[in-house]
Write an enzyme that holds these catalytic residues in place. Structure first.
Site, PDB file in Angstrom:
ATOM      1  N   HIS A 161       0.101  -2.746   3.645  1.00  0.00           N
ATOM      2  CA  HIS A 161      -0.933  -1.747   3.903  1.00  0.00           C
ATOM      3  C   HIS A 161      -2.298  -2.411   3.774  1.00  0.00           C
ATOM      4  O   HIS A 161      -2.554  -3.130   2.807  1.00  0.00           O
ATOM      5  CB  HIS A 161      -0.821  -0.583   2.915  1.00  0.00           C
ATOM      6  CG  HIS A 161       0.366   0.301   3.165  1.00  0.00           C
ATOM      7  ND1 HIS A 161       0.475   1.100   4.270  1.00  0.00           N
ATOM      8  CD2 HIS A 161       1.501   0.491   2.442  1.00  0.00           C
ATOM      9  CE1 HIS A 161       1.624   1.761   4.231  1.00  0.00           C
ATOM     10  NE2 HIS A 161       2.276   1.401   3.126  1.00  0.00           N
ATOM     11  N   CYS A 203      -2.693  -2.005   9.162  1.00  0.00           N
ATOM     12  CA  CYS A 203      -3.769  -1.229   9.773  1.00  0.00           C
ATOM     13  C   CYS A 203      -5.051  -2.069   9.797  1.00  0.00           C
ATOM     14  O   CYS A 203      -5.352  -2.777   8.828  1.00  0.00           O
ATOM     15  CB  CYS A 203      -4.001   0.061   8.993  1.00  0.00           C
ATOM     16  SG  CYS A 203      -2.594   1.197   9.021  1.00  0.00           S
TER      17      CYS A 203
END
Length: 420
Positions: A178, A220
């Site tokens: 992440h 991301c």
């Protein structure tokens, strides 16, 4: 009135010797030209090979899954999918650093205990019996990752946890987890920033720990992680641009979570059709990127890389490197007889991995669509040409025979002249 007979005989002797030495000089000239052509051919061959792979002699891979917890199952599958692929293409476990922040295979919620799958059909167990995790659980930290890259580890650190690269090493760095704008989370507890990564790689360059680096990240806003890199010879790619998320590919209802990310799934799908002798290039891989397939805007940064992407083979980073040593025939004979020969220092190369039985070879990743990739033509004919060119006569014996013959001829002619 003619010349005296002794003078005529001396002129005859001079003529014969001149003809002999002219022939000898011509023979030596032809031999030197042939030797020059041979060396030029060999140098040209290795010069071309050096340009093709930039002189690297070994490949390494650093694969990082920075996420913990069961719901991040897909990040572990991402890293294990890359681990399986680089091993299949020839990089041995001794040259792979695998960092897994969690062990989903042994999680109590895993219905298929001891296994990790990257597709809902569960056709291939990525965990299996042949896996070596070098950093596991709470060992996967920002500090340990940077220490691995820079080589600043304790003396007691085992070899399996060290990146023993040098200035002739090509390194593939893969990270998944992440992240956000210029950072990637480790263990949901700390972060590594794009500046940290850039400075660590600069240390690697200053310490001559790599020849070229291929950096890939799936998270991301992944493309922001390579935006601060400034060291030479780096090719970087990421799964999504600034302010954009990266998405999972598919869920497995029995496992209960997503099993792989879209970007990594796409890359592994392509690499599934690449073999050790493939001539597929990085440009071929990057040309397959599309928003429709990945559901995000994958990016590439090549301004720090000094080779054209259409001339950079995928196997320059994902494959193994074979050691080839070319010896002159004379040196080979000395080596076989145990005599010492002059050696050119060379870096130690990784041990070739043991042969794998057909029944133990990795299976094709289920669910990955085949994309045609042409194979590299066999180099046997080229190597045979070089081998033939390297053959030469033993010049020492030839020169000795010529000297003996010249001395004998001169002596006989002088005896004949003075005896009349």
């Amino acid at each position: 009135m003619g010349l005296p007979k002794p003078i005529l005989r001396l002129l005859l002797v001079a003529s014969v010797l001149s003809a002999y030495f002219a022939y000898d000089f011509y023979s030596e000239y032809q031999a030197s030209q042939n030797d020059y052509a041979t060396k030029a051919s060999v140098e040209s061959f290795f010069s071309a090979r050096k340009h093709a792979n930039q002189g690297h002699t070994n490949n390494w891979a650093v694969l990082v899954c920075s996420s913990r917890y069961w719901f991040n199952y897909r990040h572990m599958a991402n890293a294990l999918g890359m681990y399986r692929t680089v091993k299949r293409l020839g990089i041995p476990d001794s040259n792979i650093i695998l960092m897994l922040a969690d062990d989903a295979a042994c999680n109590s919620r895993n219905k298929f205990a001891g296994s990790v799958y990257a597709n809902k059909g569960r056709g291939l167990d990525l965990y299996g019996d042949n896996i070596e995790v070098d950093y596991r659980g709470y060992e996967v930290t920002v500090e340990n990752f940077i220490r691995v890259l820079t080589g600043r580890v304790a003396d007691s650190m085992p070899r399996s946890k060290r990146l023993l690269s040098d200035d002739r090493s090509n390194i593939f760095i893969y990270m998944t987890g992440h992240g956000g704008n210029e950072f990637l989370k480790f263990q949901d507890n700390e972060e590594i920033s794009a500046f940290d990564l850039a400075d660590a790689i600069e240390q690697m360059w200053q310490k001559k720990r790599y020849n070229e680096i291929f950096f890939m990240i799936d998270t991301c806003q992944a493309n922001t992680m390579y935006s601060k890199l400034y060291s030479p010879n780096i090719l970087a790619t990421g799964s999504s641009k600034l302010a954009e998320s990266s998405y999972s590919h598919e869920n497995d209802n029995d496992i209960g979570v997503a099993v792989i990310d879209s970007y990594t799934h796409h890359v592994l799908s392509y690499l599934e059709n690449v073999n050790k002798t493939s001539k597929a290039t990085m440009q071929d891989l990057f040309s397959t990127y599309s928003f429709e397939k990945i559901r995000s805007h994958a990016g590439v940064r090549s301004d720090l890389f000094n080779r054209p992407l259409d001339q950079t083979l995928i196997t320059d980073f994902f494959g193994g490197v074979a050691q080839v040593e070319v010896l002159y025939e004379q040196d080979a004979e000395q080596q076989s007889s145990g005599e010492s020969i002059e050696e050119v220092p060379a870096p130690s190369l990784p041990t070739r991995p043991p042969a794998v039985l057909a029944s133990e070879r990795p299976q094709r990743m289920p669910g990955f669509k085949a994309q045609p990739v042409s194979d590299r033509q066999s180099t046997n004919s080229t190597l045979n040409t070089v081998k033939a060119a390297m053959k030469r006569e033993d010049s020492g014996l030839l020169h000795a025979l010529k000297l003996w013959g010249s001395s004998l001829l001169v002596g006989l002619l002088l005896v004949w002249t003075l005896s009349r």
